[in-house]
Motif scaffolding. Structure first.
Motif, short mmCIF file in Angstrom:
data_model
loop_
_atom_site.label_atom_id
_atom_site.label_comp_id
_atom_site.label_asym_id
_atom_site.label_seq_id
_atom_site.Cartn_x
_atom_site.Cartn_y
_atom_site.Cartn_z
N GLU A 22 0.83 -1.20 0.00
CA GLU A 22 0.00 0.00 0.00
C GLU A 22 0.87 1.25 0.00
OE1 GLU A 22 -2.48 -0.41 3.40
OE2 GLU A 22 -3.66 -2.07 2.57
N GLN A 79 2.41 1.72 -3.45
CA GLN A 79 1.41 2.21 -4.40
C GLN A 79 1.12 3.69 -4.19
OE1 GLN A 79 0.26 0.93 -7.03
NE2 GLN A 79 0.47 -1.29 -6.86
N GLN A 80 1.18 4.14 -2.95
CA GLN A 80 0.97 5.57 -2.67
C GLN A 80 2.09 6.41 -3.28
OE1 GLN A 80 0.59 5.72 1.60
NE2 GLN A 80 -1.47 4.83 1.58
N ALA A 93 3.90 5.51 -5.86
CA ALA A 93 3.72 5.44 -7.30
C ALA A 93 2.66 6.43 -7.76
CB ALA A 93 3.34 4.02 -7.71
N PHE A 143 3.61 -5.55 -7.97
CA PHE A 143 3.81 -4.11 -8.18
C PHE A 143 4.47 -3.83 -9.51
CE2 PHE A 143 6.62 -0.42 -7.95
CZ PHE A 143 5.68 0.57 -7.74
N SER A 154 2.10 -4.34 -12.38
CA SER A 154 1.07 -3.31 -12.45
C SER A 154 1.63 -1.98 -12.91
CB SER A 154 0.37 -3.15 -11.09
OG SER A 154 1.28 -2.60 -10.13
N ILE A 155 2.79 -1.63 -12.41
CA ILE A 155 3.37 -0.32 -12.74
C ILE A 155 3.85 -0.29 -14.19
CG2 ILE A 155 5.82 -0.62 -12.13
CD1 ILE A 155 3.70 2.27 -10.89
#
Length: 435
Positions: A386, A389-390, A392, A427, A430-431
């Motif tokens: 989490e 992701q923040q 990113a 991650f 997804s990125i």
């Protein structure tokens, strides 16, 4: 894009920050002290002086910082502007000196002031303005730049908003390449003895690896290669090649054949750099020796680095790197907490405050290291995902450069680390799918 920039005096500090900002918005700042020329030229204009000069200009009143030639304590009383933290309050169309404030953060001005060290002798993040004012998790300079661009667009129809491209740059520190394989026989024997006394379950794991029944747990390199092939990022690897083991330097000998083959393999595929040992922070000759060792293994000059344990002090560390041929450094971040140490998600050239001059050392700041999440912030793999992701999301918002640090021994298939391995794979996939 050309921006006419009026100021009554100039300085190395001002030229430096305008050069940085110009690269971020794809513009050339043309500095002038000719008031008649400034007011008579119909172009995008910024007036950096105490009084307004023209009805159609962006007026920023200057703070004294960019015209000083000493390093002295600065008043950094913070306030909120457009939902962003700001300081160096002045006046004009922007209520603070965005140029001086950006320079203060980018140059790491506060790190030249007397400060407390952490347990490793590093600049403690708790000293920083970003930590104290709760903007450590923001690339504040990039956010200011977005606001500056918006104001210029509102003032000048000829100004076109430039957007950088979001880039994900994964990096890896190879502190210990193999957990069991390729160590000296005496170390393996000692490991068996210690396993018997303290970790009986690890005895079998060591034995099966040394018997080549199973793969070494730290050998995650093929897995990373496959992940990179699938997602096509451009990773950077940093190898610790200390000749003498120490409390914080526990790498395999750089003279070990398997270690040299591993380094060569990565050098041929990826950008590969030096991970200066803890010991090298006390002796520049050790730094020279380690760079020479890595160059002999690779057969080419080594120009990229990141400090082991993020052990760095300004200006000494960066001066040493420059004098030893390093042109790109990836150490700008904290080894004690995640966040934006220089409040920026873009690369920049280091400004040597003590010498009052810009340098040719390009700094690539990281904002996330998995070891900080685990050891310092005590997060689970789910919580760390989490957090990552923040970071990113905020870097994507400013179309910035997202640099992460992972270690090969953190993404193994061992039970305790498997959640981190899976988190990282998810991650990256997804990125890279978003780029």
């Amino acid at each position: 894009m050309r921006i006419l920039f009026y100021c009554q005096q100039t300085s190395a500090r001002l030229s430096y920050i305008l050069d940085f900002l110009g690269k971020q918005i794809n513009a050339d700042f043309v500095i002038t002290s000719d008031e008649a020329f400034f007011t008579g030229t119909n172009t995008v204009r910024i007036n950096y002086s105490s009084a307004a000069l023209h009805a159609n200009e962006l007026h920023v009143q200057p703070h004294s910082l960019l015209f000083e030639r000493s390093i002295t304590p600065q008043k950094t009383d913070c306030f909120v502007w457009n939902n962003l933290t700001a300081f160096f309050k002045t006046g004009g169309d922007i209520p603070f000196d965005v140029f001086a404030a950006s320079f203060y953060l980018l140059s790491r001005y506060e790190e030249y002031m007397p400060h407390e060290k952490d347990m490793y002798g590093r600049y403690a993040h708790t000293n920083s303005l970003a930590y104290k004012e709760n903007f450590l998790q923001q690339p504040l300079i990039n956010l200011w730049i977005q606001q500056l661009q918006q104001l210029l667009e509102e003032k000048f129809t000829s100004f076109h908003h430039y957007k950088n491209q979001f880039t994900f740059l994964p990096t890896y520190d190879i502190d210990i390449a193999y957990q069991y394989h390729h160590h000296p026989w005496w170390k393996s024997l000692l490991g068996f003895v210690n396993d018997t006394r303290k970790k009986p379950s690890q005895w079998l794991a060591r034995a099966t690896v040394l018997a080549r029944v199973k793969k070494d747990p730290f050998n995650t390199f093929d897995w990373l290669h496959a992940l990179h092939r699938q997602c096509q990022p451009k990773p950077v690897y940093f190898f610790l090649v200390a000749e003498k083991r120490g409390l914080y330097d526990k790498n395999l000998s750089p003279h070990n054949t398997a270690m040299q083959l591993l380094i060569k393999e990565h050098y041929e595929k990826y950008t590969t750099g030096i991970h200066p040992s803890w010991q090298s922070g006390d002796d520049e000759n050790i730094l020279k020796e380690e760079i020479s060792i890595l160059e002999n293994i690779c057969g080419k000059n080594v120009t990229v680095s990141r400090q082991h344990y993020i052990r760095m002090n300004l200006p000494e560390t960066y001066r040493r790197l420059l004098s030893n041929g390093i042109t790109k450094d990836y150490s700008m971040g904290y080894g004690s907490i995640n966040g934006f140490r220089a409040s920026v998600a873009s690369s920049f050239f280091w400004y040597d405050l003590s010498k009052e001059q810009p340098t040719t050392l390009e700094i690539f700041p990281f904002c996330y290291m998995e070891a900080n999440s685990f050891f310092e912030q005590h997060l689970t793999a789910t919580q760390a995902a989490e957090e990552l992701q923040q970071y990113a999301a905020i870097v994507k918002k400013v179309n910035g450069l997202l640099i992460t640090i992972f270690h090969n021994h953190f993404i193994t298939t061992q039970q305790e680390w498997l959640p981190w391995r899976n988190m990282y794979a998810d991650f990256v996939k997804s990125i890279c799918g978003d780029q």
